[in-house]
Design an enzyme around this catalytic site. Structure first.
Site, PDB file in Angstrom:
ATOM      1  N   LYS A  14       0.924  -1.010  -0.004  1.00  0.00           N
ATOM      2  CA  LYS A  14       0.077   0.173   0.159  1.00  0.00           C
ATOM      3  C   LYS A  14       0.790   1.385  -0.081  1.00  0.00           C
ATOM      4  CE  LYS A  14      -2.262  -1.033   3.571  1.00  0.00           C
ATOM      5  NZ  LYS A  14      -1.894  -2.436   4.097  1.00  0.00           N
ATOM      6  N   ARG A  89      -9.597   0.451   9.506  1.00  0.00           N
ATOM      7  CA  ARG A  89      -9.039  -1.380   9.671  1.00  0.00           C
ATOM      8  C   ARG A  89      -9.884  -2.000  10.751  1.00  0.00           C
ATOM      9  NH1 ARG A  89      -3.358   0.044   8.878  1.00  0.00           N
ATOM     10  NH2 ARG A  89      -1.990  -1.990   9.283  1.00  0.00           N
ATOM     11  N   ARG A 134      11.754  -1.232  11.123  1.00  0.00           N
ATOM     12  CA  ARG A 134      10.335  -0.993  11.940  1.00  0.00           C
ATOM     13  C   ARG A 134      10.373  -1.889  12.854  1.00  0.00           C
ATOM     14  NH1 ARG A 134       5.343   0.035   8.141  1.00  0.00           N
ATOM     15  NH2 ARG A 134       4.407  -1.287   9.840  1.00  0.00           N
ATOM     16  N   ARG A 146       0.156  -9.371  13.864  1.00  0.00           N
ATOM     17  CA  ARG A 146      -0.617  -8.406  12.732  1.00  0.00           C
ATOM     18  C   ARG A 146      -1.468  -9.143  11.760  1.00  0.00           C
ATOM     19  NH1 ARG A 146       4.808  -5.412  10.766  1.00  0.00           N
ATOM     20  NH2 ARG A 146       3.372  -4.466   9.832  1.00  0.00           N
TER      21      ARG A 146
END
Ligand code: ADP
Length: 190
Positions: A14, A89, A134, A146
């Site tokens: 994305k 989300r 990250r 996740r």
């Protein structure tokens, strides 16, 4: 104004695709993940609250991201619309976005969903961990959480938009250029 949602699992590409999309269609890119990471970097109270959750692979509370999005909508000068990346989300966030846009006499234009299988999610995130550093990319158990969170809480958002015909899915497996081409041929129709 156009309100596009860029949808898909973590690692779908994305963020990578958003740059070309905002340029070609004169949109403002609103990434809730990037906004949260800048709050963390600035050490704000919101950032401190978000950090623990993000680094565990969990979502931050709906109200937090909803507030961030609303304040960004007030900065619309010089653009033809917004590209929402990482929001909504959850179903609650999708409902809240509809209510917010409704109050402004606007609506979601289209949901552009980039789909990749779980095996590719893991591969992409492992690769990105070595490049971007990250914290939520580095640990396999966080990545697993996740992916699980995506299936449980975020995937139902697709059905929410699918039922009124605003949902468009494209195949995210392939090169950056291939995926960009697929997105363009879809978005040129709006
Ligand atoms: P990715 O697309 O790889 O999942 P993001 O940068 O979009 O990465 O998001 C990173 C993290 O930020 C998420 O795992 C979550 O903890 C938090 N986050 C981002 N957007 C939202 C949102 N809309 N609601 C709740 N948490 C969010």
């Amino acid at each position: 104004m156009k309100y596009y949602i860029l949808f898909g699992p973590p690692g779908a590409g994305k963020g990578t695709q958003a740059g070309a999309m905002v340029e070609k269609y004169n949109l403002r890119h609103l990434s809730t993940g990037a906004l949260l990471r800048s709050e963390i970097a600035a050490g704000t109270p919101l950032g401190r609250q978000a950090k623990t959750l993000i680094e565990a692979g969990s979502l931050v509370p709906d109200e937090v991201v909803e507030g961030m999005i609303e304040s960004q909508f007030n900065q619309a000068e010089g653009v033809d619309g917004f590209l929402l990346d990482g929001f909504p989300r959850t179903i609650a966030q999708a409902e809240s976005l509809d209510a917010l846009l409704n109050r402004r006499g606007e609506e979601v234009t289209a949901v552009v969903s980039i789909m990749i299988p779980d095996t590719l999610i893991r591969e992409r995130i492992t690769h990105r961990a070595s490049i971007e550093g990250r914290a939520d990319d580095a640990r396999p158990e966080v990545v697993d959480n996740r992916i699980r969170t995506y299936h449980e809480k975020t995937e139902p958002v697709a059905a929410y938009y699918r039922k009124d015909g605003r949902y468009y899915e494209i195949d995210g497996a392939g090169s950056i250029e291939e995926v960009r081409g697929r997105i363009r041929s879809l978005m040129d129709r709006f």
